[in-house]
Design a protein around this motif. Structure first.
Motif, PDB file in Angstrom:
ATOM      1  N   ASP A 180       0.825  -1.213   0.000  1.00  0.00           N
ATOM      2  CA  ASP A 180       0.000   0.000   0.000  1.00  0.00           C
ATOM      3  C   ASP A 180       0.856   1.259   0.000  1.00  0.00           C
ATOM      4  O   ASP A 180       0.549   2.243  -0.681  1.00  0.00           O
ATOM      5  CB  ASP A 180      -0.938   0.006   1.206  1.00  0.00           C
ATOM      6  CG  ASP A 180      -2.093  -0.970   1.049  1.00  0.00           C
ATOM      7  OD1 ASP A 180      -2.332  -1.426  -0.082  1.00  0.00           O
ATOM      8  OD2 ASP A 180      -2.741  -1.291   2.064  1.00  0.00           O
ATOM      9  N   ASP A 226       1.255   4.317  -2.863  1.00  0.00           N
ATOM     10  CA  ASP A 226       1.205   5.761  -2.620  1.00  0.00           C
ATOM     11  C   ASP A 226       2.388   6.469  -3.282  1.00  0.00           C
ATOM     12  O   ASP A 226       2.228   7.528  -3.908  1.00  0.00           O
ATOM     13  CB  ASP A 226       1.216   6.047  -1.114  1.00  0.00           C
ATOM     14  CG  ASP A 226      -0.183   6.095  -0.525  1.00  0.00           C
ATOM     15  OD1 ASP A 226      -1.159   5.911  -1.277  1.00  0.00           O
ATOM     16  OD2 ASP A 226      -0.307   6.330   0.696  1.00  0.00           O
ATOM     17  N   GLN A 271       2.000   6.741  -6.994  1.00  0.00           N
ATOM     18  CA  GLN A 271       1.097   7.831  -7.360  1.00  0.00           C
ATOM     19  C   GLN A 271       1.803   9.178  -7.259  1.00  0.00           C
ATOM     20  O   GLN A 271       1.614  10.066  -8.105  1.00  0.00           O
ATOM     21  CB  GLN A 271      -0.144   7.797  -6.465  1.00  0.00           C
ATOM     22  CG  GLN A 271      -1.040   6.600  -6.725  1.00  0.00           C
ATOM     23  CD  GLN A 271      -2.179   6.474  -5.729  1.00  0.00           C
ATOM     24  OE1 GLN A 271      -2.096   6.958  -4.590  1.00  0.00           O
ATOM     25  NE2 GLN A 271      -3.256   5.823  -6.136  1.00  0.00           N
ATOM     26  N   ILE A 272       2.644   9.333  -6.250  1.00  0.00           N
ATOM     27  CA  ILE A 272       3.418  10.567  -6.109  1.00  0.00           C
ATOM     28  C   ILE A 272       4.396  10.698  -7.265  1.00  0.00           C
ATOM     29  O   ILE A 272       4.545  11.774  -7.863  1.00  0.00           O
ATOM     30  CB  ILE A 272       4.163  10.576  -4.756  1.00  0.00           C
ATOM     31  CG1 ILE A 272       3.164  10.732  -3.604  1.00  0.00           C
ATOM     32  CG2 ILE A 272       5.207  11.697  -4.710  1.00  0.00           C
ATOM     33  CD1 ILE A 272       3.772  10.491  -2.238  1.00  0.00           C
ATOM     34  N   LYS A 281      -5.277  16.751  -1.455  1.00  0.00           N
ATOM     35  CA  LYS A 281      -5.110  15.301  -1.335  1.00  0.00           C
ATOM     36  C   LYS A 281      -3.646  14.907  -1.485  1.00  0.00           C
ATOM     37  O   LYS A 281      -3.164  14.003  -0.798  1.00  0.00           O
ATOM     38  CB  LYS A 281      -5.956  14.603  -2.402  1.00  0.00           C
ATOM     39  CG  LYS A 281      -7.458  14.680  -2.172  1.00  0.00           C
ATOM     40  CD  LYS A 281      -8.226  14.017  -3.300  1.00  0.00           C
ATOM     41  CE  LYS A 281      -7.932  12.540  -3.379  1.00  0.00           C
ATOM     42  NZ  LYS A 281      -8.755  11.875  -4.423  1.00  0.00           N
ATOM     43  N   PHE A 282      -2.933  15.602  -2.369  1.00  0.00           N
ATOM     44  CA  PHE A 282      -1.513  15.321  -2.571  1.00  0.00           C
ATOM     45  C   PHE A 282      -0.735  15.650  -1.296  1.00  0.00           C
ATOM     46  O   PHE A 282       0.093  14.858  -0.832  1.00  0.00           O
ATOM     47  CB  PHE A 282      -1.000  16.146  -3.745  1.00  0.00           C
ATOM     48  CG  PHE A 282       0.344  15.718  -4.249  1.00  0.00           C
ATOM     49  CD1 PHE A 282       0.466  14.765  -5.246  1.00  0.00           C
ATOM     50  CD2 PHE A 282       1.508  16.269  -3.732  1.00  0.00           C
ATOM     51  CE1 PHE A 282       1.701  14.360  -5.722  1.00  0.00           C
ATOM     52  CE2 PHE A 282       2.751  15.875  -4.194  1.00  0.00           C
ATOM     53  CZ  PHE A 282       2.853  14.922  -5.194  1.00  0.00           C
ATOM     54  N   ARG A 299      -1.387  13.089   1.405  1.00  0.00           N
ATOM     55  CA  ARG A 299      -0.672  11.828   1.193  1.00  0.00           C
ATOM     56  C   ARG A 299       0.781  11.960   1.640  1.00  0.00           C
ATOM     57  O   ARG A 299       1.331  11.068   2.301  1.00  0.00           O
ATOM     58  CB  ARG A 299      -0.747  11.434  -0.282  1.00  0.00           C
ATOM     59  CG  ARG A 299      -0.039  10.124  -0.582  1.00  0.00           C
ATOM     60  CD  ARG A 299      -0.190   9.706  -2.045  1.00  0.00           C
ATOM     61  NE  ARG A 299      -1.547   9.242  -2.300  1.00  0.00           N
ATOM     62  CZ  ARG A 299      -2.372   9.802  -3.169  1.00  0.00           C
ATOM     63  NH1 ARG A 299      -1.974  10.837  -3.884  1.00  0.00           N
ATOM     64  NH2 ARG A 299      -3.578   9.332  -3.363  1.00  0.00           N
ATOM     65  N   ARG A 318       0.887  12.089   5.493  1.00  0.00           N
ATOM     66  CA  ARG A 318       0.609  10.776   6.087  1.00  0.00           C
ATOM     67  C   ARG A 318       1.833   9.876   5.990  1.00  0.00           C
ATOM     68  O   ARG A 318       2.201   9.199   6.969  1.00  0.00           O
ATOM     69  CB  ARG A 318      -0.587  10.132   5.389  1.00  0.00           C
ATOM     70  CG  ARG A 318      -0.934   8.745   5.952  1.00  0.00           C
ATOM     71  CD  ARG A 318      -2.070   8.103   5.183  1.00  0.00           C
ATOM     72  NE  ARG A 318      -2.438   6.829   5.783  1.00  0.00           N
ATOM     73  CZ  ARG A 318      -3.368   6.015   5.297  1.00  0.00           C
ATOM     74  NH1 ARG A 318      -4.040   6.361   4.199  1.00  0.00           N
ATOM     75  NH2 ARG A 318      -3.635   4.869   5.887  1.00  0.00           N
ATOM     76  N   LEU A 319       2.470   9.859   4.842  1.00  0.00           N
ATOM     77  CA  LEU A 319       3.665   9.029   4.674  1.00  0.00           C
ATOM     78  C   LEU A 319       4.784   9.488   5.596  1.00  0.00           C
ATOM     79  O   LEU A 319       5.527   8.664   6.148  1.00  0.00           O
ATOM     80  CB  LEU A 319       4.123   9.081   3.213  1.00  0.00           C
ATOM     81  CG  LEU A 319       3.261   8.302   2.218  1.00  0.00           C
ATOM     82  CD1 LEU A 319       3.625   8.675   0.782  1.00  0.00           C
ATOM     83  CD2 LEU A 319       3.424   6.796   2.428  1.00  0.00           C
TER      84      LEU A 319
END
Length: 329
Positions: A54, A58, A61-62, A75-76, A79, A82-83
């Protein structure tokens, strides 16, 4: 006078060794279905609850957003934040104190933009000198001096503002070639302190796989060259101003076999001229003044980030400042 210059050079090399030797090393590996990020200096480590699959998704996607220069949105940012919390967590106090950070990663994690993650609201790459290593990083004393010799290859399409010639002037013992006039033969048994190529790059990023594409290449006037072209060459530092070559394990391995200690290239498709010219100018300018490659890239990216703070959108600011990655070999 010659003794004085020798002493200065020795002191610069010692400073280079001390700087890289004192870096915080963070090793990223997979244990079972989860990731583990651990400091080499103490027992601090993080193991996110989410699966490695997962988290890798992510980062893919980045990476795609960076490669396609997609517009940044909430949203970017969420993310990235969060990481950062998942991966850095208890490591943050030590990371804040570190003078520099080296991420030791497996090839399957090359698409992890670890130095783009924010700490205290700003990307890590503008706060610390950062490098990557595909294995245990080795501190060394290699550094360039004004007397260093470079092999420089320039494609007018990718270097329209002639940053390559600026480097030749900084290192007058260097040789500058027009890319349209050279091919693989140029590198057979080449022996220089550094290699600078500004030309079109063609890479198939693995994005989560350990498999490398042997067809990764750089386009020169007399045909494309792949990593095998560097098989018998010797360099201390490679700087490839070529799209996505920072994601090419074959070229990184070839650099290591050439005896190089430092390999720099963009992990995404970078700009022709403009920000890429500035990166060349700032990086080699600092090297010429005795900075280590880690320090020089840090100052170059931070300066670009600040230069475009009010002159460009946040998407473009990252596109201009972020692309180049340094590997310590």
């Amino acid at each position: 006078m010659e003794l004085k210059r020798s002493l200065v050079t020795a002191l610069l090399l010692l400073a280079s060794f001390a700087a890289e030797a004192s870096c915080m090393v963070l090793t990223l590996q997979q244990q079972g279905t989860r990731l583990l990020l651990q400091s080499d200096a103490d027992s601090n480590k993080t193991s996110p609850e989410r699966s490695a699959k997962d988290i890798s998704k992510d980062f893919r996607q980045i990476y795609t957003a960076l490669e396609e220069t997609q517009e940044w949105d909430g949203k970017f940012d969420a993310r990235l934040q969060r990481l950062s919390q998942e991966l850095y967590g208890p490591l943050l106090p030590a990371m804040r104190k570190a003078s520099c950070i080296v991420f030791s990663i497996e090839p399957r994690f090359m698409h992890f933009a670890l130095d783009l993650l924010p700490i205290d609201g700003s990307p890590l790459f503008v706060q610390k000198a950062v490098a990557f290593s595909l294995g245990k990083p080795r501190a060394d004393t290699s550094s360039l001096t004004p007397k260093s010799r470079g092999l420089i290859v320039r494609d007018l399409d990718t270097d329209p503002e002639d940053g390559a010639n600026e480097v030749r002037k900084l290192y007058p013992n260097s040789i500058l070639h027009n890319a349209k006039n050279v091919g693989a033969k140029l590198f057979v048994e080449a022996n220089y302190d550094f290699l600078l190529i500004s030309a079109h790059g063609f890479v198939t990023p693995a994005l989560g796989s350990d498999l490398a594409d042997p067809d990764d290449s750089i386009r020169l006037g007399k045909g494309e060259i792949n990593a095998d072209a560097l098989a018998k060459a010797k360099f201390k530092l490679l700087y490839l101003d070529s799209c996505q070559l920072g994601m090419s394990k074959p070229f990184i391995d070839a650099a290591s076999r050439s005896g190089a200690r430092h390999y720099l290239a963009p992990i995404i498709s970078n700009e022709s001229g403009h920000s890429s010219t500035l990166t060349i100018r700032y990086f080699f300018g600092d090297l010429n003044k005795g900075k280590t490659p880690m320090e020089a890239l840090f100052h170059a990216r931070k300066r670009l980030y600040q230069d475009f703070q009010s002159k460009a959108s946040r998407t473009d600011q990252i596109f201009y400042a972020y692309p180049f990655r340094l590997y310590i070999l």
